[in-house]
Design a protein around this motif. Structure first.
Motif, short mmCIF file in Angstrom:
data_model
loop_
_atom_site.label_atom_id
_atom_site.label_comp_id
_atom_site.label_asym_id
_atom_site.label_seq_id
_atom_site.Cartn_x
_atom_site.Cartn_y
_atom_site.Cartn_z
N PRO A 1 0.88 -1.31 -0.11
CA PRO A 1 -0.16 -0.13 -0.09
C PRO A 1 0.85 1.40 -0.01
O PRO A 1 0.43 2.31 -0.36
CB PRO A 1 -0.86 -0.08 1.35
N ILE A 2 2.04 1.23 0.48
CA ILE A 2 2.75 2.66 0.52
C ILE A 2 3.37 2.93 -0.68
O ILE A 2 3.77 4.13 -0.65
CB ILE A 2 3.87 2.31 1.60
N PHE A 3 3.31 2.14 -1.86
CA PHE A 3 3.61 2.54 -3.17
C PHE A 3 2.68 2.53 -4.06
O PHE A 3 3.02 2.94 -5.40
CB PHE A 3 4.81 1.47 -3.32
N GLU A 4 1.33 2.24 -3.52
CA GLU A 4 0.06 2.80 -4.38
C GLU A 4 -0.08 4.16 -4.97
O GLU A 4 0.19 5.02 -3.83
CB GLU A 4 -1.08 2.07 -3.82
N SER A 5 -0.67 4.34 -6.08
CA SER A 5 -0.92 5.61 -6.45
C SER A 5 -2.02 6.26 -5.74
O SER A 5 -2.90 5.71 -5.41
CB SER A 5 -1.01 5.65 -8.05
N ALA A 6 -2.04 7.54 -5.69
CA ALA A 6 -3.18 8.27 -5.22
C ALA A 6 -4.32 8.32 -5.91
O ALA A 6 -4.22 8.26 -7.25
CB ALA A 6 -2.92 9.73 -4.68
N LYS A 7 -5.66 8.19 -5.34
CA LYS A 7 -6.84 7.96 -6.00
C LYS A 7 -7.75 9.05 -5.65
O LYS A 7 -7.89 9.22 -4.56
CB LYS A 7 -7.42 6.56 -5.93
N VAL A 8 -8.64 9.61 -6.74
CA VAL A 8 -9.65 10.60 -6.30
C VAL A 8 -10.88 10.01 -7.16
O VAL A 8 -10.90 9.96 -8.32
CB VAL A 8 -9.34 12.16 -6.67
N GLU A 9 -12.11 9.91 -6.44
CA GLU A 9 -13.18 9.28 -6.79
C GLU A 9 -14.43 10.13 -6.53
O GLU A 9 -14.39 10.74 -5.47
CB GLU A 9 -13.49 7.86 -6.57
N ALA A 10 -15.25 10.22 -7.32
CA ALA A 10 -16.53 11.11 -7.20
C ALA A 10 -17.20 10.66 -6.16
O ALA A 10 -17.40 9.37 -6.16
CB ALA A 10 -16.98 11.29 -8.54
N GLY A 11 -17.96 11.80 -5.46
CA GLY A 11 -18.93 11.07 -4.50
C GLY A 11 -20.32 11.74 -4.59
O GLY A 11 -20.65 11.67 -5.62
N VAL A 12 -20.71 12.54 -3.64
CA VAL A 12 -22.09 13.02 -3.79
C VAL A 12 -22.08 14.17 -4.56
O VAL A 12 -20.99 15.22 -4.50
CB VAL A 12 -22.46 13.46 -2.31
N LYS A 13 -22.78 14.68 -5.66
CA LYS A 13 -23.02 15.72 -6.25
C LYS A 13 -24.53 16.20 -6.16
O LYS A 13 -25.34 15.45 -6.69
CB LYS A 13 -22.56 15.52 -7.65
N PHE A 14 -24.75 17.53 -5.97
CA PHE A 14 -26.32 18.16 -5.99
C PHE A 14 -26.24 19.49 -6.60
O PHE A 14 -25.24 20.15 -6.37
CB PHE A 14 -27.07 17.71 -5.02
N ALA A 15 -27.33 20.06 -7.20
CA ALA A 15 -27.23 21.30 -7.74
C ALA A 15 -27.85 22.19 -6.55
O ALA A 15 -28.47 21.86 -5.72
CB ALA A 15 -28.11 21.54 -8.87
N ILE A 16 -27.33 23.52 -6.52
CA ILE A 16 -27.52 24.44 -5.62
C ILE A 16 -27.97 25.68 -6.30
O ILE A 16 -26.93 26.23 -6.99
CB ILE A 16 -26.45 24.79 -4.68
N ASN A 17 -29.05 26.11 -6.35
CA ASN A 17 -29.55 27.47 -6.74
C ASN A 17 -28.90 28.68 -6.19
O ASN A 17 -29.44 29.50 -5.42
CB ASN A 17 -30.93 27.41 -6.89
N GLN A 18 -27.64 29.02 -6.37
CA GLN A 18 -27.10 29.92 -5.59
C GLN A 18 -26.34 31.30 -6.75
O GLN A 18 -25.66 30.90 -7.68
CB GLN A 18 -25.43 29.49 -5.01
N GLU A 19 -27.04 32.41 -6.56
CA GLU A 19 -26.88 33.50 -7.55
C GLU A 19 -25.58 34.30 -7.39
O GLU A 19 -24.84 34.61 -8.05
CB GLU A 19 -27.99 34.31 -7.38
N SER A 20 -25.50 34.50 -5.84
CA SER A 20 -24.15 35.13 -5.38
C SER A 20 -23.01 34.35 -5.54
O SER A 20 -23.06 32.97 -5.14
CB SER A 20 -24.41 35.82 -4.24
N PRO A 21 -21.84 34.83 -5.61
CA PRO A 21 -20.63 34.29 -5.60
C PRO A 21 -20.32 33.39 -4.31
O PRO A 21 -20.79 33.91 -3.18
CB PRO A 21 -19.59 35.15 -5.91
#
Length: 738
Positions: A46-66
């Motif tokens: 495990p110490i020589f395994e590459s880093a992984k990034v996997e998608a999790g939760v995603k949902f829309a937010i109606n946000q008008e201001s930055p």
């Protein structure tokens, strides 16, 4: 005939059974070795395994201001966003009996009605410093608590004000603030701010008691004497020691002591700075430029004093600038972002490029790393998305394990093993070079002591000693191997080491007096009349040396104080340390060499003596019959014929020395240093595993690297023994015709 047939069948059955049992035993040994090898690989992998990034939760937010900032709790069940309108909104990320994923569970206004946020400073530990359009400053911390009243874990969000809900007094003249930097501990908080009227301020809030319990404070104001034109970013180190101010195309470094003076200037020419961030630990600053590079800078001790130097450079993009740098809270990892949305994950100390990819299309408005560094949260394109990160061991690479690494605070790259410390900001250092070197050093000094004694004793016992005396001497020496190594290590550390330190000149005299006494005694015996020699039994001849050797040893220790007084000014240790410039440790390689050599001698002696004694008598008789002397027969016939066995004996002794644990553990200072000096200690692979395995966290980088050290020791002994067997077979083939 029937009895003979029955006996033959019985012997046949016993032979077959013995053959199968021996075969089964050999296969079991090989199978066990393979299992050990595979298990070590299983733990290390495990110490020589590459880093992984996997998608999790995603949902829309109606946000008008930055959106200025986002974040998530430790368990990644609730996320939040802070908007330009001055509100913080908390969203449920996982389904529960109370809320569904994507539901806003709390919204709270952070600024006064009619105002908006103009700047948000993220200062780590989830602290957010807010600057609104009216110039008011507040410090908030999004807080998460777990509730188990319903039998289910429910994360309850809230907002905490560590310095109180009242606006913070940054400028006693109440001027509008343009840029702001901040850091705090339990006793004080320091603000460095740029005002609209171009003043650079340092404001200190001193806690009346402790900010952890009471938000009451006393404010102190100071104007920093420095031209304020061109300032675009301000960072304050978490230890409150320095402030980094991005000004035009350079970074001014100020010490935040009583005077707040300019300490250094960092000019990363020829690139233009586009992003700046502080690395965990307060020592390094990361600078991103318009050519897609991120450079790491920290203070280094030089002949001219302490200076900031560029230590490493990471290539983030070939054709885009670095727009943002995000650092982890507890590790030396950081993330980068470019205008196209390309993300990168890097680790500074190991110079590792861990991961590249796109988490969204375009440049995100807000990005944050989960407190445990096992997740990410991002707000982009009116969507709040989380990502799972698998990156347990970013500090481990082959280069970091086996090459010199430039650690923070060190004047140059070095090989260092230092796995733990009393500081929370400590960065573990896992170079295997010092402990591998220590293993070789300990084995070498032990073999230098053991091999000459063991082989010469084996030659004399097998070839010259009378059979009656041999039957007493050989079992006695072999019994030495039964001595527990922990006893030898105990005696070496607590008894032998102080004696060597006090009587170091005597040890040197022993190397002269003992061989001299042997030669003088032998010469005197040679000159004695034959009538006297015949009166003494041949068995007693070696015993005559014992009084001579004891007398030589006594003379060495008796003359030691006199020699120390006249040649070394009365203190040989001070002479070695001060005049020769050599460090002297009481538990050093000399002590280890003697103690471990004493443990190895029986192994080498027993095998070598058997090999020499087993040389066929017709070879020695034939040589002597042809007129050769005993010494000529020994050198030209006996040693050559026995050379495979002698070589195997030396290799077995070396294997014992390499794998020895308790003697090295107790008879050295266990200092992982790279120095061949006989007056300094070492740390070996085996001793390091024995010392640190009980305190290592299961599954951590430290734990797995200790298994890697065991694997290195396993491979080293396996390869060395294989080569030794190959050499032994060649010697056997070469001299089998004798």
């Amino acid at each position: 005939m029937a009895i003979a047939s029955t006996s033959a069948n019985y012997r046949k059955v016993k032979n077959s059974l013995a053959q199968w049992l021996i075969t089964l035993g050999g296969i079991s040994v090989l199978f066990t070795l393979v299992l050990i090898f595979m298990y070590l690989l299983y733990v290390i992998k495990p110490i020589f395994e590459s880093a992984k990034v996997e998608a999790g939760v995603k949902f829309a937010i109606n946000q008008e201001s930055p959106v200025f900032a986002t974040g998530v709790d430790e368990l990644k069940e609730v996320a939040y966003i802070i908007t330009e309108r001055g509100t913080i909104d908390f969203y449920q990320l996982v389904d529960s009996s109370r809320y569904q994923a994507g539901v806003k569970i709390l919204s709270q206004r952070l600024v006064a009605d009619g105002e908006r946020l103009t700047q948000l400073v993220d200062v780590g530990q989830e602290q957010k410093l807010l600057l609104d359009s009216a110039g008011n400053v507040q410090l908030i911390v999004p807080n998460f608590s777990a509730n188990f009243d319903s039998g289910e874990r429910v994360i309850i969000p809230s907002v905490r004000y560590p310095l109180g809900e009242a606006y913070l007094p940054i400028d006693e003249n109440n001027a509008r603030l343009i840029e702001l930097g901040f850091a705090m501990d339990d006793e004080k908080a320091i603000f460095v701010a740029l005002t609209q009227d171009k003043r650079l301020l340092k404001t200190t809030l001193l806690a009346e008691d402790d900010f952890s319990y009471d938000s009451a404070y006393e404010a102190q104001y100071q104007v920093i004497d420095h031209a304020a034109q061109g300032i675009s970013d301000i960072l304050v180190t978490p230890d409150l020691a320095m402030a980094f101010i991005h000004q035009d195309e350079q970074v001014a470094v100020f010490s935040l002591d009583e005077e707040a003076e300019l300490k250094a200037t960092i000019t990363p020419q020829p690139s233009n700075i586009t992003a700046m961030a502080l690395l965990s630990g307060s020592s390094s600053i990361l600078l991103g430029d318009d050519k897609g590079n991120v450079t790491q800078w920290f203070e280094v001790a030089t002949e001219q004093g302490r200076e900031f130097k560029k230590i490493r450079q990471f290539k983030v993009s070939d054709n885009e600038p670095v727009t943002a740098i995000y650092t982890e809270q507890f590790r030396k990892s950081f993330y980068t972002q470019t205008p196209s949305g390309e993300m990168g994950m890097f680790y500074t100390t190991s110079a590792a490029d861990l991961w590249r990819g796109h988490l969204h299309q375009g440049n995100g408005q807000a990005f944050a790393i989960a407190p445990r560094a096992d997740g990410l949260v991002m707000f982009a394109n009116n969507e709040l998305a989380t990502f799972a990160v698998e990156n347990e061991h970013p500090e481990v690479t082959w280069q970091a394990l086996w090459q010199e690494v430039w650690y923070e605070g060190y004047p140059e790259p070095e090989f260092i093993w230092q796995s733990t410390s009393g500081s929370d900001d400590f960065e573990a250092k896992f170079s295997l070079v010092p402990i591998s070197f220590g293993t070789i050093k300990a084995a070498m000094y032990a073999m230098m002591f053991a091999v000459p004694i063991a082989l010469t004793a084996a030659i004399y016992t097998a070839y010259f000693m009378t059979p009656s005396l041999r039957r007493k001497v050989k079992p006695t020496i072999e019994l030495m191997e039964a001595l527990p190594t922990v006893i030898l290590g105990f005696l070496a550390g607590l008894w032998l080491a102080p004696i060597i330190e006090i009587y170091l000149p005597a040890i040197c005299l022993l190397l002269i007096f003992i061989p001299s006494s042997v030669f003088i005694t032998a010469f005197a015996w040679h000159k004695l009349p034959r009538s006297y020699k015949t009166r003494l039994p041949e068995t007693w001849a070696p015993i005559i040396l014992i009084p001579a050797i004891l007398l030589a040893a006594y003379a060495s220790f008796a003359l030691s104080p006199m020699l120390e007084l006249h040649l070394f000014g009365g203190d040989v240790r001070q002479y070695i340390t001060n005049d020769l410039g050599i460090d002297f440790d009481q538990r050093n390689a000399l002590v280890v060499g003697i103690a471990m050599g004493f443990a190895v001698i029986p192994t080498i002696f027993s095998m070598a003596e058997d090999a020499i004694f087993s040389v066929p008598k017709h070879l020695t008789s034939g040589s002597l019959a042809l007129g050769a002397t005993q010494w000529q027969t020994l050198i030209k016939v006996v040693l050559l014929t026995a050379s495979p066995g002698i070589f195997s004996a030396v290799m077995m002794g070396l294997g014992r020395a390499v794998g020895e644990t308790m003697i090295v553990l107790m008879a050295t200072g266990n200092t992982p240093i790279l120095d061949w000096s006989i007056f300094q200690g070492m740390r070996t692979l085996a001793a390091n595993i024995a010392v640190e395995m009980p305190e290592s966290e299961v599954g951590s980088s430290h734990y797995r690297i200790l298994f890697l050290a065991a694997f290195v020791l396993f491979v080293f002994t396996f390869v060395f023994n294989t080569l030794a067997e190959f050499v032994r077979q060649r010697l056997r083939e070469k001299y089998s015709s004798l």
